[in-house]
Design a protein around this motif. Structure first.
Motif, mmCIF file in Angstrom:
data_model
loop_
_atom_site.group_PDB
_atom_site.id
_atom_site.type_symbol
_atom_site.label_atom_id
_atom_site.label_comp_id
_atom_site.label_asym_id
_atom_site.label_seq_id
_atom_site.Cartn_x
_atom_site.Cartn_y
_atom_site.Cartn_z
ATOM 1 N N UNK A 1 -34.360 27.389 31.074
ATOM 2 C CA UNK A 1 -35.523 28.267 30.943
ATOM 3 C C UNK A 1 -36.510 28.041 32.086
ATOM 4 N N UNK A 2 -36.727 26.787 32.452
ATOM 5 C CA UNK A 2 -37.628 26.481 33.577
ATOM 6 C C UNK A 2 -37.107 27.076 34.873
ATOM 7 N N UNK B 1 -37.832 37.937 28.705
ATOM 8 C CA UNK B 1 -39.221 37.590 28.395
ATOM 9 C C UNK B 1 -39.769 36.574 29.392
ATOM 10 N N UNK B 2 -38.943 35.611 29.768
ATOM 11 C CA UNK B 2 -39.366 34.587 30.734
ATOM 12 C C UNK B 2 -39.685 35.232 32.082
ATOM 13 N N UNK B 3 -38.819 36.152 32.513
ATOM 14 C CA UNK B 3 -39.038 36.820 33.801
ATOM 15 C C UNK B 3 -40.292 37.682 33.771
ATOM 16 N N UNK C 1 -30.112 36.516 26.631
ATOM 17 C CA UNK C 1 -30.504 37.582 27.552
ATOM 18 C C UNK C 1 -31.933 38.051 27.280
ATOM 19 N N UNK C 2 -32.250 38.237 25.992
ATOM 20 C CA UNK C 2 -33.600 38.692 25.650
ATOM 21 C C UNK C 2 -34.644 37.643 26.010
ATOM 22 N N UNK D 1 -38.660 44.273 42.801
ATOM 23 C CA UNK D 1 -39.119 44.956 41.582
ATOM 24 C C UNK D 1 -38.538 44.278 40.346
ATOM 25 N N UNK D 2 -39.319 44.080 39.308
ATOM 26 C CA UNK D 2 -38.810 43.377 38.118
ATOM 27 C C UNK D 2 -37.629 44.087 37.471
ATOM 28 N N UNK D 3 -37.619 45.442 37.536
ATOM 29 C CA UNK D 3 -36.490 46.169 36.940
ATOM 30 C C UNK D 3 -35.188 45.845 37.665
#
Length: 403
Positions: free
Chosen positions: A85-86, A151-153, A146-147, A101-103
């Motif tokens: 996660x880190x 959320x982390x990103x 994946x979800x 871009x985040x997408x």
């Protein structure tokens, strides 16, 4: 079958599925590089826009190998979940800073997840086909990963400071340089707008500067004003291009700030609408820059068109200054500077001898006498429009040459 019996059977199946997943992950550890290469190839062929970011560390085969290895580790040992996660948070912050871009990042990681899942299924099918149905039980767990990654990103992108610089972000910087060079088609403009985080149809102005490190630090992102954006990339040689998103604000809000920066010289192009027009503003900003005769001066193209054109061609500027003002060369330096300074003050005061006299702290007749002497030496009359243009451009050329 009682509820308790069903729960016990479910727990056994869950444990068996976890063991099956762990065994498959252990077998796949030796094929991490192969899987990373497979992910990279799929991205190259299936994901538009990926190749613009393929050079950054997280989007290379090595970067994908690191992510895959960490996901396999978390399947083998749940204690590795925190480290994974880190790492995902670090990837998100880095890509936000680099302008991805985040997408697009979510799409990239989705492709990687699909490759990893398919390999897990194929590994179980090859080594323990009788228990393949148990993979249905671990599918929700994989979707949960994946979800959580998504959320982390998203949180990483929100946390990343928006300093509006692109000098350290190759993808965004490349997009901005292409726009400034006029090398972007309609599709590239849309991609650049996403990478830079600005509207493709916004109002922009470009400033070309000659600056040092200290001056660069004195032009922060806040110079764009509330709600604005300031983007910057290096110019060839020294200095920067500053691209400001104006929104509804007048350009004076930005240029006024630039004038407060000690040591800065800047040429500012006209306001343009749309990223596709940045090249025009940049070209005219660079033409205006040589019109800055001293440090701390900001030359707006729209206010300095004649002298900017003269200053943009040094040999021509020297020829013009010599031809028009040549007769002043034989004068003592103090007298020559006095005549030219008086003419400049008279021009700056709209041709008013009285206003020029007040500015120079002398008598009105003194100004008139100096202007008449300038006419006599140069053979040009200030009342003749063509002669006045010659003198004005020659003075600007002389100032540029001196600078």
């Amino acid at each position: 079958m009682s509820v308790r019996t069903e729960e016990a059977a479910g727990a056994r199946d869950e444990a068996a599925a976890s063991a099956l997943l762990r065994a498959a992950a252990l077998r796949m550890r030796g094929r991490v590089d192969e899987l990373a290469a497979r992910v990279t190839e799929r991205l190259r062929t299936e994901v538009p826009g990926f190749m613009e970011h393929a050079g950054n560390p997280d989007c290379s085969p090595e970067g994908f190998a690191t992510i895959i290895r960490m996901h396999l580790d978390r399947l083998v040992d749940p204690g590795c979940d925190v480290a994974a996660a880190l790492h995902m948070g670090m990837v998100g912050r880095r890509q936000a800073a680099l302008g991805m871009p985040p997408e697009l990042l979510q799409h990239v990681l989705s492709v990687g997840g699909a490759v990893l899942w398919q390999e897990l299924v194929d590994t179980v099918a090859a080594h323990d086909p009788g228990r393949l149905t148990l993979m249905v039980r671990v599918a929700p767990r994989m979707w949960g990963f994946r979800e959580r990654n998504a959320a982390i990103l998203a949180e990483a992108y929100r946390e990343t400071p928006d300093d509006d610089t692109v000098a350290g972000g190759p993808p965004a910087a490349t997009a901005l340089v292409a726009l400034l060079d006029g090398r972007s088609d309609a599709m590239a403009v849309r991609a650049a707008a996403q990478a830079l985080g600005v509207p493709a149809d916004g109002r922009f102005a470009v400033a070309a500067t000659t600056t040092g490190t200290a001056v660069r630090a004195a032009v922060p992102a806040t110079a764009a004003g509330t709600g604005g954006r300031l983007l910057r990339v290096p110019r060839d040689g020294s200095g920067e291009f500053l691209v400001v998103l104006l929104g509804d604000r007048p350009p004076e809000a930005f240029t006024s700030y630039l004038r407060t920066v000690p040591g800065l010289r800047a040429g500012v192009g006209p306001v343009v609408t749309g990223l596709s027009e940045l090249h025009r503003s940049r070209t005219l900003a660079e033409l205006a820059l040589p019109a800055c005769a001293a440090e701390g001066e900001v030359a707006l193209w729209e206010e300095r068109i004649p002298d900017a054109l003269v200053a943009s061609d040094r040999p021509f500027a020297g020829e013009l200054a010599g031809r028009v003002l040549g007769p002043l060369r034989d004068l003592p330096e103090e007298e020559r500077d006095c005549l030219l300074g008086t003419f400049a003050a008279w021009m700056d005061c709209g041709g008013s001898p009285r206003a020029a006299a007040e500015r120079m702290d002398c008598h009105r007749n003194t100004v008139l006498n100096r202007l008449r002497r300038l006419e006599l030496l140069t053979g040009r009359r200030l009342t003749h429009p063509r002669d006045l243009v010659d003198l004005t451009l020659a003075l600007d050329a002389l100032r540029t040459d001196a600078a």
